[in-house]
Write a protein that holds these residues in place. Sequence first.
Motif, PDB file in Angstrom:
ATOM      1  N   THR B 231       0.843  -1.195   0.000  1.00 54.37           N
ATOM      2  CA  THR B 231       0.000   0.000   0.000  1.00 54.37           C
ATOM      3  C   THR B 231       0.876   1.243   0.000  1.00 54.37           C
ATOM      4  O   THR B 231       1.908   1.275   0.664  1.00 54.37           O
ATOM      5  CB  THR B 231      -0.887  -0.005   1.263  1.00 54.37           C
ATOM      6  N   CYS B 232       0.456   2.240  -0.764  1.00 53.92           N
ATOM      7  CA  CYS B 232       1.191   3.499  -0.786  1.00 53.92           C
ATOM      8  C   CYS B 232       0.957   4.228   0.530  1.00 53.92           C
ATOM      9  O   CYS B 232      -0.179   4.371   0.974  1.00 53.92           O
ATOM     10  CB  CYS B 232       0.729   4.353  -1.959  1.00 53.92           C
ATOM     11  N   THR B 233       2.032   4.692   1.150  1.00 53.21           N
ATOM     12  CA  THR B 233       1.884   5.385   2.440  1.00 53.21           C
ATOM     13  C   THR B 233       2.231   6.864   2.310  1.00 53.21           C
ATOM     14  O   THR B 233       2.603   7.499   3.277  1.00 53.21           O
ATOM     15  CB  THR B 233       2.780   4.743   3.516  1.00 53.21           C
ATOM     16  N   GLU B 234       2.088   7.394   1.093  1.00 52.81           N
ATOM     17  CA  GLU B 234       2.407   8.805   0.919  1.00 52.81           C
ATOM     18  C   GLU B 234       1.267   9.723   1.327  1.00 52.81           C
ATOM     19  O   GLU B 234       1.468  10.907   1.554  1.00 52.81           O
ATOM     20  CB  GLU B 234       2.801   9.086  -0.542  1.00 52.81           C
ATOM     21  N   CYS B 235       0.061   9.200   1.340  1.00 52.15           N
ATOM     22  CA  CYS B 235      -1.069  10.038   1.744  1.00 52.15           C
ATOM     23  C   CYS B 235      -2.164   9.140   2.297  1.00 52.15           C
ATOM     24  O   CYS B 235      -2.083   7.918   2.202  1.00 52.15           O
ATOM     25  CB  CYS B 235      -1.550  10.903   0.571  1.00 52.15           C
ATOM     26  N   PRO B 236      -3.209   9.704   2.873  1.00 53.51           N
ATOM     27  CA  PRO B 236      -4.215   8.878   3.560  1.00 53.51           C
ATOM     28  C   PRO B 236      -5.155   8.119   2.627  1.00 53.51           C
ATOM     29  O   PRO B 236      -6.065   7.456   3.112  1.00 53.51           O
ATOM     30  CB  PRO B 236      -5.006   9.881   4.401  1.00 53.51           C
ATOM     31  N   GLY B 238      -4.213   5.703   0.466  1.00 51.73           N
ATOM     32  CA  GLY B 238      -3.804   4.301   0.611  1.00 51.73           C
ATOM     33  C   GLY B 238      -4.011   3.466  -0.642  1.00 51.73           C
ATOM     34  O   GLY B 238      -4.601   2.383  -0.610  1.00 51.73           O
ATOM     35  N   CYS B 239      -3.514   3.953  -1.766  1.00 57.21           N
ATOM     36  CA  CYS B 239      -3.677   3.204  -3.020  1.00 57.21           C
ATOM     37  C   CYS B 239      -2.872   1.908  -2.993  1.00 57.21           C
ATOM     38  O   CYS B 239      -1.814   1.837  -2.370  1.00 57.21           O
ATOM     39  CB  CYS B 239      -3.197   4.062  -4.180  1.00 57.21           C
ATOM     40  N   GLY B 240      -3.388   0.925  -3.713  1.00 61.95           N
ATOM     41  CA  GLY B 240      -2.698  -0.364  -3.781  1.00 61.95           C
ATOM     42  C   GLY B 240      -1.532  -0.304  -4.750  1.00 61.95           C
ATOM     43  O   GLY B 240      -1.652   0.255  -5.841  1.00 61.95           O
TER      44      GLY B 240
HETATM   45  S1  SF4 Z   1      -3.151   9.259  -3.940  1.00 64.91           S
HETATM   46 FE1  SF4 Z   1      -2.557   7.133  -3.814  1.00 64.91          FE
HETATM   47  S2  SF4 Z   1      -0.668   7.014  -4.976  1.00 64.91           S
HETATM   48 FE2  SF4 Z   1      -1.033   9.166  -4.549  1.00 64.91          FE
HETATM   49  S3  SF4 Z   1       0.100   9.539  -2.667  1.00 64.91           S
HETATM   50 FE3  SF4 Z   1      -1.982   9.042  -2.091  1.00 64.91          FE
HETATM   51  S4  SF4 Z   1      -1.934   6.864  -1.706  1.00 64.91           S
HETATM   52 FE4  SF4 Z   1      -0.107   7.342  -2.849  1.00 64.91          FE
END
Ligand code: SF4
Lengths: 400, 607
Positions: B231-236, B238-240
């Motif tokens: 899971t992406c942890t760059e923002c809330p 949480g994209c796969g």
């Molecule tokens: S939108 Fe999705 S891919 Fe972009 S930072 Fe947030 S979790 Fe990551």
Amino acid sequence: MAIGAYAMGSNRGFIYIRAEYGLAVKRLHIAIEQAYKYGLLGKNILEKGFDFDVEVRIGAGAFVCGEETALMRSVEGRRGQPQPRPPFPAQRGLWGKPTNINNVETWATIRPIILRGAPWFASIGTEKTKGTKVFCLAGKINNTGVAELPFGTTLREMIFGVGGGIPNGKKFKAVQTGGPSGGVIPEQHLDIPVEYESLQKLGSIMGSGGMVVMDEDSCMVDVARFFMDFCCDESCGKCPPCRVGTRQMLSILERICNGQGKPDDIQKLEDLAAMVKDSSLCGLGQTAPNPVLTTLRYFRDEYMAHIVEKRCPARVCRELLHFEIDQVACKGCSICARACPVQTIHKVDGQKKFYITTETCIHCGACFEACRFDAVVKTSPGRTRTETPEDEVLAGEVKS
Amino acid sequence: MIAGKEISLTIDGKPCKGALGQTILQVAGDNGIEIPTLCYLKNLSPWGGCRMCIVEVQGSPKVVPACSTPATDGSTVITNSERLQGLRRLTLELLFSERNHFCPICPMNKGDCDLQQQAYGFGIDSIRYPYLYPALLVDVSGKYFGLDHNRCILCTRCVRTCDEIEGVHTLDIGNRGVKNQIVVDLNVMFGASTTCTSCGACVAACPTGALFDKSAAFHGPLSRCQQVRTTCTECPVGCGLVVYTKDNRIVDVFGDAESTVSRGHLCRRGRYETWVEPRPRILRPMVRRDGHLVPTSWGDAVHTVKTLISASNHGQNAMLVSPRVTNETMRTLQKIGLRFDHIGMFVADKESALCTSPEFSTDAMKRLDDADGMILLGAQPSREQGVVAAKIRVAVRKRGVKLVILNSRRSDLDAYADISAPIVTLERKFWNRVGEVLGNVKRPVLIYGAAAMTAVGVTILDRLTKVLTSQCNGGEMLAPIQLPTSTNSLALAAGGVEPVEDISTWLGVQPVNFLYVVASDEPDGGARLLKEPHVRAFLEQIDCVVVQASYESALTDVARVVLPSAIWCEKNGSVTNFEGRALPLRAALAPSGEAREDNIVLETVFA
Ligand code: SF4
Ligand SMILES: Cc1cc2nc3c(=O)[nH]c(=O)nc-3n(C[C@H](O)[C@H](O)[C@H](O)COP(=O)(O)O)c2cc1C
Ligand code: SF4
Ligand code: SF4
Ligand code: SF4
Ligand code: SF4
Ligand code: SF4
Ligand code: FES
């Protein structure tokens, strides 16, 4: 259109026309303005509580935008590319709404049908194709122009009756029907009555009703090349069969015309033509091979002459020509020498005659056109294979 | 016609069941019959251009594309006749003759290219027609990926993806016929595009080597890589993610089509930034000796930390954690919490107000897909939560959804809005217009972020909620969607970790003399803690700062001990997204150097 719209319950109509047809655009605008003035368009037409507006949309000069789905995309302001049907325009057309799309000619027949009745209309034409059609006679014909004729008129009546025959006493060779992707029909089929089915059987189409007449000076391989060039240029590029297939067929036709045709080129052309016809998405690709297929069907010997004997029987294909000056007919006027762009015509030593140095001649035909005494002789004598060994190398491109 | 009604048809002699509205391709696929395709891509509108999927339908002389032709009840379809195979084969031959497809020097060679796979399938090893080979541009001006026009088959999968998924329509086709080419904006180089968000979705959609990720090019086929879904942890949001690795190194990162949150889409941050951008890692534990940080063993470092803690027993102890830490780390924190006088997480600007009443917005992503009106208040999804921004753009452009934006800063989304305004006290005229724009809306969605948490912002939020409740014409007004900026902040707040925005005040309340910072893989290494100069002065003065982080930063300069943290792709556990879904983190790589996962470090230190 207003009548049709009333019947269908539509309130908006568009007329799509290419920007190139300036005069037609101008006249349409005038006609529409007048119709509004008379209350035949706009709000509450003829007090019937029915509103209908017509707008003219100008196309940016693409042949494919005549295809109905591409046309609608273009009217919407998008790239004019065809879409697979279904959905048909009547299901999902302009901006996703059910849409009726017809040719101006079709609309023009509505009025007489309403005035005189369907039985009257059906009494004109043939068993299967009723009514009349506007034909556009062009090419090597005395009376060029537009003629409305009943379906079932024979090609011979059109060309030799209405069209007044071939100018300059030349012999008729073929007629291409239906626009640039129509088939080419030879002399022996001139007596067929013109209707959708009969043309299709001969490998051609009704299309736009265009009739391009060709006389004995036309080379059928060159004709096929010319129309393939058009289709290749006008292909929208959406599907590979048409986008690449027309380009590859054009390459083959070009090399045949240049005397670099190979024995298996006819087979390759036929394979490609069948595939482009079957696989292409829209009418443009599906009909683009028609000129090739019909010329192969009716004038195969001309292809063979180009490929095998390196000879153009109609003396059109430049690379296969040979120019000579008839020493008896030449009056020594020097007009040919002055016309020659590569200065390869010289005076015969001590005589008032001219001759051509064949090696440096570029076969442009300028001398032939210029000479007033028919002293310049254009022939296509053909070459034998042994004379031109480099042919093999040129034609046999990288075996992949 | 009732979409969904069961229909039966025969495909290749096999009786098949499908639903009205499905295409022949879908029904065939559902019944285990494979039809070759090139321009078709699930989730995109059918194009019908490549002509690979052509089939014969009994009663029709013409072949039809299976990808765009609806299946009809009682029809008989043939997908693999000799004629069809011949036509498809020739289509492939023509594609190979059109442009340069010398596979050995292509980034997609050996298995990642659909065109090559199809050719293998048809046993094509040579072609009968001359190569046309125009010399076309290889556009590598973009930061993360390149576009080699010489490999492009003009399938428009990229064009449609950019238009229908990312919603920006950067790409289209220019020219006609064989001169067709993909164009970027109004025919500029990719690097000069003003609309491309670098989401990389077009690259993922491309079936050939035309669009390729620069970092992944020429590292061999993806099929030979290890694949880990995380899971992406760059923002809330949480994209796969699907992370492709080889020799303990990332080869590429793609969106996970199976993800219920993002269905395969990503934004620039998740797709590229985390692994392409160079960030100096902390690879070993370090302790400060004679004013310098020197590498040491874990044992020594842990011992030093323990000594510092016991030495500071008379004063106050504080711990600051990054809101990016996993739920597992949060549980460890809860266990060791008693050892600290204060535990806080350093959240983004104004985010503490969001965290004081953490709300998970169940099914928020789905609601964005269904909404017919959107209000965005104090959030910058095109900067922070890119996949949400994509959904907003697509909603406006494809579904004609009404959009009202109220923000403190401008963004590209303003161009899509019916109304966009700053967050200030707004006049009656403004509210009348909002009323007009949203007049016919039935399923509105109100999204608000941290920037809405000002006095004025909160009044606007209240007012908007009222406007929508009264105006959504009998439709239901669901709870507004809270869109925080920090990855796991809502879960941590719900778990009782105090949000801290103003570090200096927080530290200043009590005389803290030991500070443990878990910066984890904050891209800036946690340096934003030092934003205010007096915080730095304060930290330098207490001289008892332990920093647990992945990346070097100004924060490590003031640390007495530095402990290396694992980064996103080295972590296991879970994070909870803004919808309240606990999403799994699976380590795709072993931690670099001597780095360890946050909770393991904490458990070791506070054992
Ligand atoms: S939108 Fe999705 S891919 Fe972009 S930072 Fe947030 S979790 Fe990551
Ligand atoms: C490549 C192509 C070009 C066409 N160009 C024209 C055109 O210029 N004018 C026209 O009326 N129809 C054109 N058509 C036919 C239209 O698509 C459409 O079938 C027709 O206008 C329908 O009208 P009708 O049913 O009244 O004939 C073209 C079709 C194709 C495939
Ligand atoms: S057949 Fe030709 S013109 Fe028609 S869609 Fe295909 S490429 Fe375009
Ligand atoms: S055909 Fe052209 S190049 Fe040849 S001799 Fe005549 S004018 Fe000169
Ligand atoms: S795009 Fe595919 S077919 Fe073309 S060169 Fe690359 S691997 Fe080969
Ligand atoms: S990276 Fe994203 S925004 Fe840029 S062109 Fe590709 S799909 Fe469009
Ligand atoms: S760049 Fe790739 S996805 Fe786009 S049209 Fe070309 S081959 Fe298709
Ligand atoms: S997959 Fe159907 S036409 Fe391309």
